[in-house]
Design a protein around this motif. Structure first.
Motif, mmCIF file in Angstrom:
data_model
loop_
_atom_site.group_PDB
_atom_site.id
_atom_site.type_symbol
_atom_site.label_atom_id
_atom_site.label_comp_id
_atom_site.label_asym_id
_atom_site.label_seq_id
_atom_site.Cartn_x
_atom_site.Cartn_y
_atom_site.Cartn_z
ATOM 1 N N PHE A 91 -21.535 7.013 29.520
ATOM 2 C CA PHE A 91 -20.537 8.801 30.391
ATOM 3 C C PHE A 91 -19.532 9.349 29.421
ATOM 4 O O PHE A 91 -19.700 10.119 30.395
ATOM 5 C CB PHE A 91 -19.716 7.180 30.884
ATOM 6 C CG PHE A 91 -19.989 6.631 32.355
ATOM 7 C CD1 PHE A 91 -21.478 7.061 33.402
ATOM 8 C CD2 PHE A 91 -20.168 5.082 31.748
ATOM 9 C CE1 PHE A 91 -21.454 5.873 34.087
ATOM 10 C CE2 PHE A 91 -20.618 3.823 33.009
ATOM 11 C CZ PHE A 91 -21.414 4.770 34.116
ATOM 12 N N ALA A 92 -18.997 9.193 28.475
ATOM 13 C CA ALA A 92 -18.333 9.543 27.977
ATOM 14 C C ALA A 92 -18.112 9.797 26.397
ATOM 15 O O ALA A 92 -18.091 8.159 26.289
ATOM 16 C CB ALA A 92 -17.071 9.477 28.295
ATOM 17 N N ALA A 93 -18.049 10.218 25.165
ATOM 18 C CA ALA A 93 -17.632 10.618 23.870
ATOM 19 C C ALA A 93 -16.108 11.646 23.487
ATOM 20 O O ALA A 93 -16.080 12.583 24.295
ATOM 21 C CB ALA A 93 -19.113 10.757 23.292
ATOM 22 N N SER A 100 -25.449 11.487 22.244
ATOM 23 C CA SER A 100 -26.978 10.870 22.221
ATOM 24 C C SER A 100 -26.545 9.590 21.613
ATOM 25 O O SER A 100 -27.355 9.124 21.612
ATOM 26 C CB SER A 100 -27.605 11.778 22.181
ATOM 27 O OG SER A 100 -27.400 12.086 20.622
ATOM 28 N N TYR A 101 -26.016 9.725 20.607
ATOM 29 C CA TYR A 101 -25.284 8.485 19.620
ATOM 30 C C TYR A 101 -26.000 7.354 19.653
ATOM 31 O O TYR A 101 -26.407 5.799 19.545
ATOM 32 C CB TYR A 101 -24.485 8.382 18.791
ATOM 33 C CG TYR A 101 -24.950 8.150 16.951
ATOM 34 C CD1 TYR A 101 -26.071 8.428 16.179
ATOM 35 C CD2 TYR A 101 -23.978 7.183 17.498
ATOM 36 C CE1 TYR A 101 -25.981 7.651 15.246
ATOM 37 C CE2 TYR A 101 -24.674 6.453 15.872
ATOM 38 C CZ TYR A 101 -25.621 6.683 15.063
ATOM 39 O OH TYR A 101 -25.320 6.092 13.799
ATOM 40 N N ALA A 102 -25.589 7.329 21.463
ATOM 41 C CA ALA A 102 -25.475 5.597 21.728
ATOM 42 C C ALA A 102 -27.284 5.169 21.990
ATOM 43 O O ALA A 102 -26.942 3.730 22.332
ATOM 44 C CB ALA A 102 -24.796 5.487 22.873
ATOM 45 N N ASP A 103 -27.963 6.291 21.638
ATOM 46 C CA ASP A 103 -29.846 5.993 22.026
ATOM 47 C C ASP A 103 -29.581 4.690 20.356
ATOM 48 O O ASP A 103 -30.959 3.898 20.924
ATOM 49 C CB ASP A 103 -30.241 6.845 21.933
ATOM 50 C CG ASP A 103 -29.990 7.458 22.931
ATOM 51 O OD1 ASP A 103 -29.983 7.536 24.127
ATOM 52 O OD2 ASP A 103 -30.846 8.987 23.005
ATOM 53 N N ALA A 104 -29.078 4.507 19.591
ATOM 54 C CA ALA A 104 -28.958 4.049 18.465
ATOM 55 C C ALA A 104 -28.682 1.997 18.595
ATOM 56 O O ALA A 104 -28.868 1.544 17.889
ATOM 57 C CB ALA A 104 -28.208 4.643 17.310
#
Length: 179
Positions: A91-93, A100-104
């Motif tokens: 939701f937030a960075a 999009s780094y959350a995809d890792a």
């Protein structure tokens, strides 16, 4: 436990009924260059049919962390849909870091008798953290486990104030220092 139904006689069936209705155990660990989040959620009825960006409306977890010397915070959610699909959403960075780094992130959500076990591996580098910093400076952390039993989101279990009800406030969360 926050329950939105306790004062509404028309929704009395959705009032929290004890630890088997909703409760959690949460562990955090550092493993090489990863932050590990493990959560056991006890929940008598599992319901989740929302897309990732709305997963907070039903069963699943939402967790946040922030570094004390950096502005902003990470706001992440994990859930298992009724069809078995694993959902993960950012939701937030913090400013300057790519959501999009959350995809890792590696997410496993396994059903167990009376609930779900969430195992999440976050690569520290992409989240702007270093293991040594977490051992010396700490990180603010908070988690909620959302609950729905057929009448919409009825409430959640939480570690501390500062999320789940309005504005996210990292200064309300516990500071975690790793050994």
């Amino acid at each position: 436990i926050f329950n939105a139904n306790k004062n509404d006689p028309n929704r009395a069936q959705f009032t929290w009924k004890g630890p088997q209705d909703l409760s959690t155990k949460t562990w955090l660990a550092l493993e090489e260059d990863f932050l590990i989040v493990k959560v056991e959620v006890d929940d008598d009825i599992h319901m989740q049919s929302y897309p990732p960006h709305e997963s907070w409306k039903a069963d699943g977890i939402q967790f946040c962390f922030a570094l004390p010397d950096r502005g902003g915070y990470w706001d992440l959610a994990a859930a298992r849909q009724d069809n078995g699909q694993i959902l993960f959403h950012c939701f937030a960075a913090p400013q300057g870091l790519d959501k999009s780094y959350a995809d890792a992130v590696k997410v496993s959500i396994e059903p167990r008798k009376g609930g779900m076990t969430y195992s999440i591996r976050l690569p520290l580098d992409g989240f702007g953290m270093k293991a040594n910093d977490l051992r010396q400076k700490a990180v603010y952390f908070n988690l909620i486990a959302n609950d729905e039993d057929g009448g919409g989101r009825e409430g959640f279990a939480f570690i501390a104030k500062g999320m789940g009800l309005g504005k996210i406030q990292p200064e309300e969360w516990p500071l975690v220092i790793f050994e």
